[in-house]
Write an enzyme that holds these catalytic residues in place. Structure first.
Site: not given
Ligand code: 13P
Length: 340
Positions: A46, A136, A219
């Site tokens: 990873r 996030k 987001k």
């Molecule tokens: P994806 O763009 O693969 O959907 O992932 C973004 C993300 O952080 C989802 O929580």
């Protein structure tokens, strides 16, 4: 809370021409990605993979921030530099996923609530010392017969707002992510209806929790037909519906909207973003915070082989550059086939 510092970080995250790399896959999710290239997921594999992405030539040109996972924030380059320091030196803001995942919501079959609020204040303080300047939290809203319920939307909006307020208290910019999933055969109109309800609930809770809108990033998903829909709306319809919905429900005080890719192909995600940025008068920066759409080609090109690290970086660099073009509406359909 230092509001001007939060605002400065948020603006840097959504700077023109650049966007965010979501590299915050949990250990379970990255294992699924590595399974596809038949690579064992270990702490070192990873680390090597993330190092390949973060040391990709010119990454700072198109990437403004990287979302890390707890393990990754504690890892270093092979030269011994913590990833957060490495990214900072390139002018890229390091961030951290802080939610603990979507768990079954008791009493509401097939719906989830995102957990992770207990102890979050203390975790945020530690993440700040480790260099994270944004965070996030992802809420998941699924569309099917009889779901989502208004209760599940509200419960998730409440948790998102509690998270956002704690982040700002810690000097960390919250990325607020209410994801309406693309899974299913639903229409674009149904996605628009559910996305609208989710955004209304989220911004009501953010206001109630006294979250400083100028110091956060939204987001969201795009407004798009379900993956299994036989008659999926075209790219222009997706761009139009997404901008229309966001203009209705996202205050212009929010500095930026950074979309998730959510299972769209890399080319679809770039085209949708570009078409949105071709529209005049957007009140916020409209950018990307892609996971799969930035990484899929890189994973395949690398395939876990040391000799293919350069190929993996080239594939990542290509999609970072194309999405950088999409930030100003300059990505055109088919460009990906010509680009290297
Ligand atoms: P994806 O763009 O693969 O959907 O992932 C973004 C993300 O952080 C989802 O929580």
């Amino acid at each position: 809370m230092n509001r001007s510092e939060l605002e400065r970080i948020a603006k840097a995250m959504v700077a023109p021409g650049r966007g965010i790399l979501a590299a915050d896959e949990s250990s379970g999710t990255i294992k699924k990605r590595f399974d596809k290239i038949s690579l064992e997921s270990t702490e070192e594999s990873r680390r090597v993979y993330r190092e390949m992405l973060f040391t990709s030539p010119d990454i700072g040109k198109h990437i403004s921030g990287v979302i890390l996972y707890d393990e990754t924030l504690r890892q270093k380059t092979s030269g011994g530099v913590p990833f957060a320091d490495h990214l900072n030196a390139l002018g890229i803001v390091p961030g951290i996923k802080v939610d603990m995942g979507a768990k079954a919501l008791a009493g509401f079959p097939n719906e989830t609530i995102t957990e992770g609020l207990d102890g979050l204040r203390e975790r945020l303080a530690e993440y700040h010392t480790l260099g994270a300047r944004f965070a996030k939290w992802r809420a998941v809203i699924d569309i099917a017969t009889d779901i989502p319920t208004a209760f599940a939307i509200d419960a998730n909006a409440h948790a998102l707002a509690r998270y956002a307020a704690l982040c700002q208290e810690a000097g960390i910019v919250p990325i607020v992510e209410p994801e309406v999933l693309m899974d299913g055969a639903h229409s674009l109109e149904r996605c628009e209806e559910v996305t609208s309800a989710a955004l209304v609930a989220v911004f009501a809770q953010l206001a109630a929790h006294r979250v400083h809108l100028e110091g956060m990033i939204l987001k969201p998903n795009m407004v798009i037909s379900g993956k299994q829909n036989a008659n999926r709306a075209n790219a222009q319809a997706v761009a139009d519906a997404t901008v229309r919905t966001l203009k209705r429900y996202v205050p212009s005080a929010v500095p930026g909207i950074a979309f998730l890719s959510g299972g769209q192909s890399s080319a679809e995600a770039a085209l949708h973003l570009s078409l949105m940025n071709q529209q005049a008068g957007l009140p916020w920066q409209v950018t990307f915070s892609y996971g799969r759409a930035l990484q899929d080609a890189a994973l395949t090109a690398w395939a876990g082989k040391p000799a293919s690290l350069g190929a993996g970086q080239a594939a990542f660099g290509k999609w970072a550059r194309l999405n950088g073009l999409a930030r100003s509406g300059q990505y055109k359909e088919g460009m990906d086939a010509q680009a290297t």
